[in-house]
Scaffold this motif. Structure first.
Motif, short mmCIF file in Angstrom:
data_model
loop_
_atom_site.label_atom_id
_atom_site.label_comp_id
_atom_site.label_asym_id
_atom_site.label_seq_id
_atom_site.Cartn_x
_atom_site.Cartn_y
_atom_site.Cartn_z
N LYS A 1 0.83 -1.21 0.00
CA LYS A 1 0.00 0.00 0.00
C LYS A 1 0.86 1.25 0.00
O LYS A 1 0.59 2.20 -0.73
CB LYS A 1 -0.92 0.00 1.23
CG LYS A 1 -2.25 -0.65 0.98
CD LYS A 1 -3.21 -0.27 2.09
CE LYS A 1 -4.50 -1.06 1.97
NZ LYS A 1 -5.40 -0.76 3.09
N CYS A 2 1.91 1.24 0.84
CA CYS A 2 2.78 2.41 0.94
C CYS A 2 3.82 2.42 -0.17
O CYS A 2 4.51 3.42 -0.36
CB CYS A 2 3.46 2.43 2.30
SG CYS A 2 2.33 2.51 3.69
N ASP B 1 1.94 -11.67 13.22
CA ASP B 1 1.53 -10.87 12.08
C ASP B 1 2.36 -9.59 12.11
O ASP B 1 2.57 -9.00 13.16
CB ASP B 1 0.04 -10.52 12.27
CG ASP B 1 -0.63 -10.26 10.94
OD1 ASP B 1 -0.04 -10.59 9.90
OD2 ASP B 1 -1.76 -9.75 10.96
N TYR B 2 2.84 -9.19 10.95
CA TYR B 2 3.57 -7.93 10.87
C TYR B 2 2.67 -6.87 10.25
O TYR B 2 2.20 -7.03 9.13
CB TYR B 2 4.83 -8.09 10.03
CG TYR B 2 5.92 -8.82 10.76
CD1 TYR B 2 6.56 -8.22 11.83
CD2 TYR B 2 6.31 -10.10 10.38
CE1 TYR B 2 7.56 -8.88 12.51
CE2 TYR B 2 7.32 -10.77 11.06
CZ TYR B 2 7.94 -10.15 12.12
OH TYR B 2 8.93 -10.79 12.80
N LEU B 3 2.45 -5.80 11.00
CA LEU B 3 1.58 -4.74 10.53
C LEU B 3 2.40 -3.50 10.20
O LEU B 3 3.28 -3.10 10.96
CB LEU B 3 0.55 -4.38 11.60
CG LEU B 3 -0.38 -5.50 12.04
CD1 LEU B 3 -1.22 -5.04 13.21
CD2 LEU B 3 -1.25 -5.97 10.90
N CYS B 4 2.09 -2.91 9.05
CA CYS B 4 2.73 -1.66 8.65
C CYS B 4 2.32 -0.56 9.62
O CYS B 4 1.15 -0.39 9.93
CB CYS B 4 2.29 -1.31 7.23
SG CYS B 4 2.78 0.33 6.72
N THR B 5 3.31 0.19 10.11
CA THR B 5 2.99 1.26 11.06
C THR B 5 2.40 2.47 10.34
O THR B 5 1.85 3.36 10.96
CB THR B 5 4.24 1.70 11.85
OG1 THR B 5 5.27 2.05 10.93
CG2 THR B 5 4.73 0.60 12.75
N SER C 1 -1.52 -5.72 6.97
CA SER C 1 -0.60 -6.82 7.23
C SER C 1 0.39 -6.96 6.08
O SER C 1 0.01 -7.04 4.92
CB SER C 1 -1.41 -8.11 7.40
OG SER C 1 -0.54 -9.20 7.51
N VAL C 2 1.67 -6.95 6.41
CA VAL C 2 2.68 -7.04 5.36
C VAL C 2 3.49 -8.34 5.43
O VAL C 2 4.32 -8.60 4.58
CB VAL C 2 3.65 -5.84 5.40
CG1 VAL C 2 2.93 -4.57 4.99
CG2 VAL C 2 4.27 -5.68 6.77
N GLY C 3 3.21 -9.14 6.43
CA GLY C 3 3.94 -10.40 6.50
C GLY C 3 3.59 -11.17 7.76
O GLY C 3 2.99 -10.63 8.68
#
Ligand code: ZN
Length: 83
Positions: free
Chosen positions: A20-21, A42-46, A51-53
């Motif tokens: 997205k970014c 879960d890895y979330l974009c700050t 969710s990015v990974g």
């Protein structure tokens, strides 16, 4: 080594590419699922919160991480001269 380089290393260690970014973003780790033999994070974009990974941590990995955290390993130089 310059301080800038060090900062860059820290940044990459906790960032993933976000679609997205359209760039690598710092991520937040969130415990998503707890299974008997593994945890799923879960890895979330700050930036946008998507969710990015994901990452699986097995019981073996956890034990290893805990061991490493509680007892930081130091490089012990081998000295073959002393026996
Ligand atoms: Zn994002």
């Amino acid at each position: 080594m310059s301080p800038q380089q060090q900062q860059f290393e820290n940044f990459t260690a906790s960032s993933l590419y976000c679609e997205k970014c359209k760039t690598a973003m710092p991520v937040r780790e969130r415990l998503l699922l707890v299974l008997p033999d593994r945890d799923i994070f879960d890895y979330l974009c700050t930036g946008c919160g998507s969710s990015v990974g994901q990452r699986e941590v097995t019981a073996g990995d956890k034990m290893m991480m805990q061991a490493m955290q509680s007892r930081p390993r130091r490089a012990i130089p081998l000295n073959p001269a002393i026996r």
